[in-house]
Design a protein around this motif. Structure first.
Motif, mmCIF file in Angstrom:
data_model
loop_
_atom_site.group_PDB
_atom_site.id
_atom_site.type_symbol
_atom_site.label_atom_id
_atom_site.label_comp_id
_atom_site.label_asym_id
_atom_site.label_seq_id
_atom_site.Cartn_x
_atom_site.Cartn_y
_atom_site.Cartn_z
ATOM 1 N N THR A 257 0.808 -1.217 0.000
ATOM 2 C CA THR A 257 0.000 0.000 0.000
ATOM 3 C C THR A 257 0.846 1.274 0.000
ATOM 4 O O THR A 257 0.289 2.367 -0.097
ATOM 5 N N CYS B 245 -4.671 0.458 -3.768
ATOM 6 C CA CYS B 245 -4.727 1.915 -3.813
ATOM 7 C C CYS B 245 -5.937 2.444 -3.042
ATOM 8 O O CYS B 245 -6.759 1.680 -2.526
ATOM 9 N N THR C 32 -3.333 7.460 -4.305
ATOM 10 C CA THR C 32 -4.079 7.404 -5.554
ATOM 11 C C THR C 32 -3.316 6.564 -6.580
ATOM 12 O O THR C 32 -2.084 6.668 -6.681
ATOM 13 N N PRO C 33 -4.022 5.744 -7.364
ATOM 14 C CA PRO C 33 -3.322 4.966 -8.388
ATOM 15 C C PRO C 33 -2.659 5.847 -9.440
ATOM 16 O O PRO C 33 -1.693 5.428 -10.076
ATOM 17 N N PHE D 228 0.642 6.298 -7.578
ATOM 18 C CA PHE D 228 1.269 5.091 -7.036
ATOM 19 C C PHE D 228 1.739 4.149 -8.146
ATOM 20 O O PHE D 228 2.893 3.685 -8.151
#
Length: 300
Positions: free
Chosen positions: A107, A127, A138-139, A142
């Motif tokens: 994470t 995410c 946030t994807p 990330f």
């Protein structure tokens, strides 16, 4: 990929997913009784389609209490293991011994770096918006950040329930889109009927993040919190006593923010067929298709 989920994971769900070409995640951790654990393996051993992926704590790689389960995984040559919560290096070594591969659930960037150093073959990036235990990155930030430093398999999880979410996860640099809440809302999932029926009835605003239930931040449906007599607006963000007889996951129901995109309970075969049609109707580039073909060949 169908995410492994406490209570929602069931043999019928995992089998149905694999048969339709979806990686069938199932909960192989301590919540699964040993007999049920072997039932999963027997049921999935001869299923044609996508491979199953068994979820378990990373500590199982060195935990004598888990030796019997690891022995079963080896006997059935389970191809994919999803590890979480800890250093997966010992588990990686064991799974590699029978020719399997390990994907580690992370994470944060720090956890991603540690998993890569431990030899994980792939990463699942959980995410913001994920159901159950969630991440808060946030994807959009990330996934590309991890892709910069890691060339292995990336599974993207959190807030995905439709073809647009699948396409977005690929555009960001992921290889597989993981859905959990979407598969809870199927007849094959192992949840009680109230949980299944509530998902299409809620919106994203009804999803509450709290660590009160079990000490780890997770997402829950507000209506299920209030149904057991708790105030969803006044939950402490640390593990707290539950009303007598109330068990999180079983009685307080989890869902991700993607619940707001789910309109009905659908059988797995119909759901996957619809998602495939809708995805293929999107303007997906040939570069994506080529990359997906390479990943499929490498991980088959």
């Amino acid at each position: 990929m169908c995410a492994p989920m406490s209570f929602a994971s069931s043999v019928p769900l995992a089998v149905a997913c694999c048969r339709t070409g979806v990686v069938g995640g199932w909960q192989g951790g301590t919540i699964t009784p040993f007999e049920q654990f072997e039932d999963y393996l027997k049921a999935l051993a001869d299923v044609d389609g996508a491979p199953p992926i068994a979820n378990m704590p990373a500590r199982w790689g060195t935990d004598p209490a888990a030796a019997d389960r690891l022995d079963l995984l080896e006997r059935y040559r389970v191809p994919l293991v999803l590890s979480s919560l800890g250093n997966p290096s010992a588990l990686v070594e064991r799974v590699h011994g029978w020719g399997g591969r390990v994907v580690h659930d992370v994470t944060t960037m720090k956890h991603a770096e540690k998993a890569i150093a431990a030899g994980a073959d792939g990463l699942m990036l959980t995410c913001a918006g994920a159901g159950g235990h969630t991440g808060f990155l946030t994807p959009m930030a990330f996934v590309p950040a991890v892709r910069r430093m890691f060339g292995g398999l990336l599974i993207v999880a959190g807030g995905i329930a439709d073809a647009h979410g699948i396409a977005a996860s690929l555009a960001l640099g992921g290889d597989i889109a993981c859905m959990g809440t979407r598969f809870i809302a199927t007849p094959e999932s192992g949840v009680v009927e109230g949980h299944r029926a509530m998902i299409p009835a809620v919106s994203a605003d009804d999803i509450v993040a709290s660590a009160a239930m079990n000490g780890v931040p997770a997402h829950w449906m507000r209506q299920s919190i209030e149904a057991v007599g708790l105030d969803a607006k006044a939950l402490p963000n640390v593990r707290s006593p539950m009303p007598e007889g109330v068990m999180p996951w079983r009685d307080i129901w989890s869902a991700g923010q993607s619940a707001g995109l789910i309109d009905a309970v659908e059988p797995v075969a119909e759901l996957v067929a619809r998602l495939k049609r809708e995805f293929e109707a999107l303007p997906v580039t040939t570069d994506w298709r080529a990359r997906l073909a390479t990943v499929a060949a490498d991980w088959s």
